[in-house]
Design a protein around this motif. Structure first.
Motif, mmCIF file in Angstrom:
data_model
loop_
_atom_site.group_PDB
_atom_site.id
_atom_site.type_symbol
_atom_site.label_atom_id
_atom_site.label_comp_id
_atom_site.label_asym_id
_atom_site.label_seq_id
_atom_site.Cartn_x
_atom_site.Cartn_y
_atom_site.Cartn_z
ATOM 1 N N ASP A 408 0.858 -1.192 0.000
ATOM 2 C CA ASP A 408 0.000 0.000 0.000
ATOM 3 C C ASP A 408 0.892 1.239 0.000
ATOM 4 N N ILE A 409 1.460 1.577 -1.141
ATOM 5 C CA ILE A 409 2.374 2.720 -1.219
ATOM 6 C C ILE A 409 1.630 4.035 -1.419
ATOM 7 N N LEU A 410 0.326 3.971 -1.694
ATOM 8 C CA LEU A 410 -0.463 5.184 -1.908
ATOM 9 C C LEU A 410 -1.251 5.585 -0.665
ATOM 10 N N GLY A 411 -1.158 4.814 0.395
ATOM 11 C CA GLY A 411 -1.787 5.188 1.657
ATOM 12 C C GLY A 411 -3.294 5.015 1.691
ATOM 13 N N PHE A 412 -3.830 3.959 1.050
ATOM 14 C CA PHE A 412 -5.274 3.717 1.117
ATOM 15 C C PHE A 412 -5.703 3.409 2.552
ATOM 16 N N GLY A 413 -4.886 2.642 3.270
ATOM 17 C CA GLY A 413 -5.220 2.328 4.655
ATOM 18 C C GLY A 413 -5.290 3.566 5.527
ATOM 19 N N GLU A 414 -4.372 4.496 5.294
ATOM 20 C CA GLU A 414 -4.367 5.747 6.045
ATOM 21 C C GLU A 414 -5.629 6.556 5.770
ATOM 22 N N ARG A 415 -6.049 6.584 4.494
ATOM 23 C CA ARG A 415 -7.267 7.320 4.138
ATOM 24 C C ARG A 415 -8.522 6.626 4.649
ATOM 25 N N ALA A 416 -8.481 5.284 4.672
ATOM 26 C CA ALA A 416 -9.669 4.533 5.084
ATOM 27 C C ALA A 416 -9.998 4.703 6.562
ATOM 28 N N LYS A 417 -9.039 5.098 7.358
ATOM 29 C CA LYS A 417 -9.283 5.242 8.796
ATOM 30 C C LYS A 417 -10.376 6.266 9.087
ATOM 31 N N GLY A 418 -10.568 7.224 8.180
ATOM 32 C CA GLY A 418 -11.620 8.215 8.377
ATOM 33 C C GLY A 418 -13.018 7.644 8.238
ATOM 34 N N CYS A 419 -13.130 6.413 7.731
ATOM 35 C CA CYS A 419 -14.439 5.770 7.573
ATOM 36 C C CYS A 419 -14.871 5.001 8.813
ATOM 37 N N PHE A 420 -14.029 4.990 9.829
ATOM 38 C CA PHE A 420 -14.319 4.209 11.031
ATOM 39 C C PHE A 420 -14.381 5.138 12.252
ATOM 40 N N TRP A 421 -15.124 4.681 13.274
ATOM 41 C CA TRP A 421 -15.282 5.492 14.475
ATOM 42 C C TRP A 421 -13.994 5.574 15.275
ATOM 43 N N ASP A 422 -13.284 4.461 15.370
ATOM 44 C CA ASP A 422 -12.041 4.455 16.142
ATOM 45 C C ASP A 422 -11.126 3.372 15.580
ATOM 46 N N MET A 423 -9.919 3.282 16.150
ATOM 47 C CA MET A 423 -8.933 2.326 15.661
ATOM 48 C C MET A 423 -9.349 0.883 15.923
ATOM 49 N N ASN A 424 -10.117 0.650 16.985
ATOM 50 C CA ASN A 424 -10.574 -0.715 17.260
ATOM 51 C C ASN A 424 -11.475 -1.224 16.139
ATOM 52 N N GLU A 425 -12.380 -0.352 15.687
ATOM 53 C CA GLU A 425 -13.268 -0.742 14.582
ATOM 54 C C GLU A 425 -12.460 -0.957 13.303
ATOM 55 N N TYR A 426 -11.466 -0.098 13.091
ATOM 56 C CA TYR A 426 -10.615 -0.233 11.902
ATOM 57 C C TYR A 426 -9.835 -1.548 11.932
ATOM 58 N N ASN A 427 -9.270 -1.893 13.069
ATOM 59 C CA ASN A 427 -8.503 -3.127 13.185
ATOM 60 C C ASN A 427 -9.390 -4.362 13.042
ATOM 61 N N GLU A 428 -10.603 -4.309 13.604
ATOM 62 C CA GLU A 428 -11.519 -5.436 13.483
ATOM 63 C C GLU A 428 -11.978 -5.633 12.039
ATOM 64 N N TYR A 429 -12.064 -4.563 11.281
ATOM 65 C CA TYR A 429 -12.502 -4.649 9.888
ATOM 66 C C TYR A 429 -11.470 -5.364 9.024
ATOM 67 N N ASN A 430 -10.174 -5.330 9.432
ATOM 68 C CA ASN A 430 -9.086 -5.968 8.675
ATOM 69 C C ASN A 430 -9.000 -5.373 7.270
ATOM 70 N N TRP A 431 -8.700 -4.073 7.243
ATOM 71 C CA TRP A 431 -8.710 -3.319 5.995
ATOM 72 C C TRP A 431 -7.794 -3.912 4.936
ATOM 73 N N GLN A 432 -6.627 -4.352 5.299
ATOM 74 C CA GLN A 432 -5.661 -4.818 4.306
ATOM 75 C C GLN A 432 -6.211 -5.984 3.481
ATOM 76 N N GLU A 433 -6.957 -6.877 4.104
ATOM 77 C CA GLU A 433 -7.537 -7.990 3.374
ATOM 78 C C GLU A 433 -8.827 -7.594 2.671
ATOM 79 N N LYS A 434 -9.644 -6.788 3.323
ATOM 80 C CA LYS A 434 -10.910 -6.374 2.715
ATOM 81 C C LYS A 434 -10.672 -5.471 1.504
ATOM 82 N N PHE A 435 -9.581 -4.716 1.505
ATOM 83 C CA PHE A 435 -9.307 -3.794 0.399
ATOM 84 C C PHE A 435 -9.166 -4.539 -0.929
ATOM 85 N N LYS A 436 -8.755 -5.807 -0.889
ATOM 86 C CA LYS A 436 -8.607 -6.589 -2.121
ATOM 87 C C LYS A 436 -9.942 -6.848 -2.800
ATOM 88 N N GLU A 437 -11.031 -6.666 -2.062
ATOM 89 C CA GLU A 437 -12.365 -6.862 -2.631
ATOM 90 C C GLU A 437 -12.943 -5.573 -3.205
#
Length: 460
Positions: A408-437
């Motif tokens: 993720d050299i373009l920082g999609f994970g960094e941008r996606a954090k704004g879609c979640f209420w907190d870091m716990n929700e972001y970590n539970e979502y498992n963005w790195q794997e879900k992003f492939k979908e």
């Protein structure tokens, strides 16, 4: 009180007299460090330092000199940077200082093994500047520094600054040491670095790519994709993976013949160069072109100039570059424009529908046209064609980084954090794997601002 009144001026006189610390003439200023793998887990560290008398001209009236005379290199085996400096301090009469150092270059092997220990030293040092440039060499770091002989710029620190920071070329990424360390620690995105190399002359026993292919097959690397040095990037640059592999293992070819010509619409008819593949006839054989891609702190791929161009477009750092495009009107000849990016791309992430939309804004000026191309009647069609090609290539680049390199050299994970209420929700979502979908959509708005000083009426 009278005693204090007399002591204060006396102490100030000692402080202002310059009797404390080192004299400038007693210091050797390091301009660059090269990091190669050594024995038993140590590093072979090349210390490149400037020769002040050569830069300033010394006592002569001719001014400073260029080329190899302005710098000197010392290689020391040590477990870290400061241990190497401590040993090197015993080899010359002056004491080394890292306060003006501009570059740390890693060899490919050292970068594949991991750079976190070196970057940790950089981040903790109060002597090295936080904006120091970091790069990766396709050969050894020592080879790159030894072959560096600046011709135009006599100040080595200024040379590195102009090559890696001030140069508007989109063929190299711009990421300094402090940014790299922040991303490594925070795990917000994967890092990239400029790719450097040493030019090989025509007729060498083994071409630059051939040498690299054999070295990588022996080293194994940290990833299967790094062994082919960006094979997926080849499909985006108009080269087939099979032919590229065959040419990499064929010795005795000219460098230009080893590098495929791009047959895609973006950078049409240009060769898809990496550093070390361009033939140079001057003394300075060092090159900086292309992009080194990391996963965590380990090098996984070396991308060409074209991939670096797409990366810079997607992060909004593409400034006044000469870019060639395909035109169906003159398919055998490229149309070259001066492409500029005045606005940053806009990223929109739709978590519910699993979509990412990217809007890119570019403008250009015609600089090189085929003589029989009546562009005045076809500007709008040409704009649409270029916009479509840029969108396509950017989307292919993003999917390649995501699916083939898992980077993720373009920082999609960094941008996606704004879609979640907190870091716990972001970590539970498992963005790195879900992003492939997620579905990737890239839209480019492109306009020609100037068509040049020549206007031709439509021919009957």
């Amino acid at each position: 009180m009278k005693l204090i009144k007399y002591l204060i001026p006396l102490c100030a006189a000692f402080v202002l007299s310059g009797c404390f610390g080192s004299e400038p003439n007693d210091v050797a200023y390091v301009s660059a460090l090269g990091i190669d793998t050594g024995l038993q887990g140590n590093y072979d560290i090349t210390i490149q330092f400037a020769r002040p008398t050569q830069i300033s001209g010394g006592s002569s009236e001719e001014g400073g000199k260029g080329g190899e005379e302005i710098v000197e290199n010392i290689q020391v085996e040590a477990p870290d940077i400061y241990s190497a400096v401590n040993i090197a301090n015993h080899l010359i009469s002056k004491r080394f200082s890292l306060s003006h150092m501009k570059l740390i270059v890693f060899s490919r092997e050292a970068a594949q093994n991991g750079i976190k220990d070196v970057m940790e030293t950089v981040s903790r040092s109060n002597e090295m500047r936080p904006d120091i440039i970091t790069a990766v060499s396709r050969e050894t770091a020592n080879s790159y520094l030894e072959n560096l002989k600046p011709i135009v710029e006599v100040n080595p620190a200024k040379y590195y600054q102009l090559i890696f920071e001030k140069n508007n070329s989109g063929g190299v990424p711009k990421m300094n040491g402090i940014s790299s360390m922040n991303y490594l620690v925070s795990n917000q995105r994967d890092i990239v670095m400029p790719l450097t190399g040493v030019a090989k002359a025509n007729g060498d026993g083994q071409s630059s790519q051939g040498q690299e292919g054999s070295e990588e097959s022996q080293s194994g690397g940290s990833s299967g994709k790094s062994q082919s040095e960006g094979s997926s990037g080849g499909s985006q640059g108009g080269e087939s993976s099979g032919s590229a592999q065959e040419e990499e293992s064929t010795p005795g070819k000219s460098i230009e013949g080893d590098v495929p010509i791009t047959d895609k619409g973006f950078q049409y008819k240009n060769r898809n160069y990496k550093a070390g593949e361009i033939k140079l006839i001057n003394e300075d054989k060092s090159e900086a072109l292309g992009m080194a891609v990391f996963k965590g702190d380990k090098l996984i791929a070396a991308m060409s100039e074209n991939e670096a161009n797409l990366y810079n477009i997607l992060i909004g750092d593409y400034k006044d570059n000469y870019t060639s495009f395909f035109s169906p009107v003159t398919p055998e000849k490229a149309v070259t424009i001066k492409l500029s990016q005045r606005r940053k791309p806009v990223y929109k992430i739709d978590k519910n529908n699993k979509k990412v939309k990217i809007s890119i804004y570019l403008e250009g000026e015609f600089y090189s046209l085929p003589y029989d191309y009546e562009i005045e009647d076809e500007v709008e069609e040409f704009e649409k064609s270029c916009a479509k090609e840029i969108s396509k290539r950017c989307r292919e680049f993003i999917i390649s980084m995501r699916d083939e390199y898992n980077a993720d050299i373009l920082g999609f994970g960094e941008r996606a954090k704004g879609c979640f209420w907190d870091m716990n929700e972001y970590n539970e979502y498992n963005w790195q794997e879900k992003f492939k979908e997620y579905d990737i959509e890239v839209t480019t708005m492109f306009r020609i601002r100037h068509s040049g000083i020549t206007y031709r009426e439509r021919k009957n």
